[in-house]
Design a protein around this motif. Structure first.
Motif, PDB file in Angstrom:
ATOM      1  N   MET A   1       0.069  -5.701  46.491  1.00 25.93           N
ATOM      2  CA  MET A   1      -1.361  -5.841  46.734  1.00 25.93           C
ATOM      3  C   MET A   1      -2.002  -4.453  46.693  1.00 25.93           C
ATOM      4  O   MET A   1      -1.405  -3.461  47.092  1.00 25.93           O
ATOM      5  CB  MET A   1      -1.585  -6.494  48.106  1.00 25.93           C
ATOM      6  CG  MET A   1      -3.035  -6.776  48.386  1.00 25.93           C
ATOM      7  SD  MET A   1      -3.372  -7.578  49.958  1.00 25.93           S
ATOM      8  CE  MET A   1      -2.379  -9.012  49.861  1.00 25.93           C
ATOM      9  N   TRP A   2      -3.200  -4.405  46.257  1.00 24.88           N
ATOM     10  CA  TRP A   2      -3.930  -3.150  46.166  1.00 24.88           C
ATOM     11  C   TRP A   2      -4.208  -2.612  47.562  1.00 24.88           C
ATOM     12  O   TRP A   2      -4.459  -3.360  48.502  1.00 24.88           O
ATOM     13  CB  TRP A   2      -5.246  -3.385  45.439  1.00 24.88           C
ATOM     14  CG  TRP A   2      -5.054  -3.916  44.057  1.00 24.88           C
ATOM     15  CD1 TRP A   2      -4.599  -5.154  43.697  1.00 24.88           C
ATOM     16  CD2 TRP A   2      -5.280  -3.227  42.844  1.00 24.88           C
ATOM     17  NE1 TRP A   2      -4.550  -5.280  42.353  1.00 24.88           N
ATOM     18  CE2 TRP A   2      -4.971  -4.100  41.789  1.00 24.88           C
ATOM     19  CE3 TRP A   2      -5.740  -1.954  42.536  1.00 24.88           C
ATOM     20  CZ2 TRP A   2      -5.087  -3.737  40.467  1.00 24.88           C
ATOM     21  CZ3 TRP A   2      -5.861  -1.603  41.206  1.00 24.88           C
ATOM     22  CH2 TRP A   2      -5.534  -2.472  40.191  1.00 24.88           C
ATOM     23  N   ASP A   3      -4.203  -1.299  47.677  1.00 27.27           N
ATOM     24  CA  ASP A   3      -4.392  -0.667  48.983  1.00 27.27           C
ATOM     25  C   ASP A   3      -5.770  -0.937  49.573  1.00 27.27           C
ATOM     26  O   ASP A   3      -5.902  -1.184  50.770  1.00 27.27           O
ATOM     27  CB  ASP A   3      -4.179   0.846  48.884  1.00 27.27           C
ATOM     28  CG  ASP A   3      -2.718   1.201  48.659  1.00 27.27           C
ATOM     29  OD1 ASP A   3      -1.851   0.363  48.996  1.00 27.27           O
ATOM     30  OD2 ASP A   3      -2.449   2.303  48.146  1.00 27.27           O
ATOM     31  N   TYR A   4      -6.799  -0.897  48.735  1.00 27.25           N
ATOM     32  CA  TYR A   4      -8.155  -1.103  49.265  1.00 27.25           C
ATOM     33  C   TYR A   4      -8.346  -2.531  49.755  1.00 27.25           C
ATOM     34  O   TYR A   4      -9.110  -2.768  50.702  1.00 27.25           O
ATOM     35  CB  TYR A   4      -9.227  -0.710  48.238  1.00 27.25           C
ATOM     36  CG  TYR A   4      -9.418  -1.683  47.102  1.00 27.25           C
ATOM     37  CD1 TYR A   4     -10.374  -2.689  47.189  1.00 27.25           C
ATOM     38  CD2 TYR A   4      -8.664  -1.605  45.935  1.00 27.25           C
ATOM     39  CE1 TYR A   4     -10.573  -3.593  46.162  1.00 27.25           C
ATOM     40  CE2 TYR A   4      -8.855  -2.491  44.897  1.00 27.25           C
ATOM     41  CZ  TYR A   4      -9.806  -3.486  45.010  1.00 27.25           C
ATOM     42  OH  TYR A   4      -9.991  -4.372  43.990  1.00 27.25           O
ATOM     43  N   ILE A   5      -7.649  -3.486  49.148  1.00 22.06           N
ATOM     44  CA  ILE A   5      -7.755  -4.872  49.611  1.00 22.06           C
ATOM     45  C   ILE A   5      -7.078  -5.014  50.967  1.00 22.06           C
ATOM     46  O   ILE A   5      -7.628  -5.622  51.888  1.00 22.06           O
ATOM     47  CB  ILE A   5      -7.145  -5.849  48.583  1.00 22.06           C
ATOM     48  CG1 ILE A   5      -7.979  -5.860  47.305  1.00 22.06           C
ATOM     49  CG2 ILE A   5      -7.050  -7.254  49.176  1.00 22.06           C
ATOM     50  CD1 ILE A   5      -7.408  -6.716  46.196  1.00 22.06           C
TER      51      ILE A   5
ATOM     52  N   ARG B   1      -4.165 -13.621  53.004  1.00 22.74           N
ATOM     53  CA  ARG B   1      -3.678 -12.259  52.793  1.00 22.74           C
ATOM     54  C   ARG B   1      -3.231 -11.574  54.073  1.00 22.74           C
ATOM     55  O   ARG B   1      -2.246 -10.851  54.098  1.00 22.74           O
ATOM     56  CB  ARG B   1      -4.748 -11.422  52.105  1.00 22.74           C
ATOM     57  CG  ARG B   1      -5.069 -11.882  50.716  1.00 22.74           C
ATOM     58  CD  ARG B   1      -6.101 -10.999  50.056  1.00 22.74           C
ATOM     59  NE  ARG B   1      -6.349 -11.451  48.703  1.00 22.74           N
ATOM     60  CZ  ARG B   1      -7.545 -11.630  48.181  1.00 22.74           C
ATOM     61  NH1 ARG B   1      -8.624 -11.362  48.900  1.00 22.74           N
ATOM     62  NH2 ARG B   1      -7.686 -12.054  46.944  1.00 22.74           N
ATOM     63  N   LEU B   2      -3.958 -11.787  55.155  1.00 22.24           N
ATOM     64  CA  LEU B   2      -3.663 -11.121  56.420  1.00 22.24           C
ATOM     65  C   LEU B   2      -2.293 -11.514  56.949  1.00 22.24           C
ATOM     66  O   LEU B   2      -1.601 -10.700  57.558  1.00 22.24           O
ATOM     67  CB  LEU B   2      -4.743 -11.432  57.456  1.00 22.24           C
ATOM     68  CG  LEU B   2      -4.651 -10.706  58.786  1.00 22.24           C
ATOM     69  CD1 LEU B   2      -4.696  -9.198  58.582  1.00 22.24           C
ATOM     70  CD2 LEU B   2      -5.776 -11.139  59.700  1.00 22.24           C
ATOM     71  N   LYS B   3      -1.884 -12.737  56.697  1.00 19.82           N
ATOM     72  CA  LYS B   3      -0.596 -13.228  57.185  1.00 19.82           C
ATOM     73  C   LYS B   3       0.564 -12.376  56.678  1.00 19.82           C
ATOM     74  O   LYS B   3       1.506 -12.088  57.410  1.00 19.82           O
ATOM     75  CB  LYS B   3      -0.403 -14.680  56.772  1.00 19.82           C
ATOM     76  CG  LYS B   3       0.701 -15.389  57.482  1.00 19.82           C
ATOM     77  CD  LYS B   3       0.688 -16.850  57.113  1.00 19.82           C
ATOM     78  CE  LYS B   3       1.551 -17.648  58.060  1.00 19.82           C
ATOM     79  NZ  LYS B   3       1.472 -19.069  57.786  1.00 19.82           N
TER      80      LYS B   3
END
Length: 84
Positions: free
Chosen positions: A1-5, A44-46
């Motif tokens: 996953m991208w860092d900014y996301i 995504r947070l999971k």
């Protein structure tokens, strides 16, 4: 996953917990769509931070259980102002 996301997802989760707000108000605060916030904090947070995810889930579940009350109050306010 991208860092900014990943960074954005964590910021959204922390904001929802501290403010106790809804997905819609978090989306407004971050100037992004509520669909994006919802996907961020439910999917995504999971995988990024499981503990933060659980805390956000508690806030979102509380908001979900109170949603019908807020809707009723908004309707009451709307019709109260029209009658006067």
């Amino acid at each position: 996953m991208w860092d900014y996301i990943a960074e954005r997802v964590i910021k959204e989760g922390e904001y929802i917990i501290t403010a106790g707000c809804t997905v819609r108000s978090a989306a407004s605060y971050f100037s992004i769509s509520k669909s994006t916030v919802h996907k961020d904090v439910t999917e995504r947070l999971k995988s990024i931070d499981a503990e933060l995810y659980e805390n956000v889930r508690k806030v979102l579940d509380k908001n979900l259980s109170e949603r019908h009350i807020r809707g009723g109050l908004a309707t009451k306010k709307k019709y109260s102002s029209e009658c006067r």
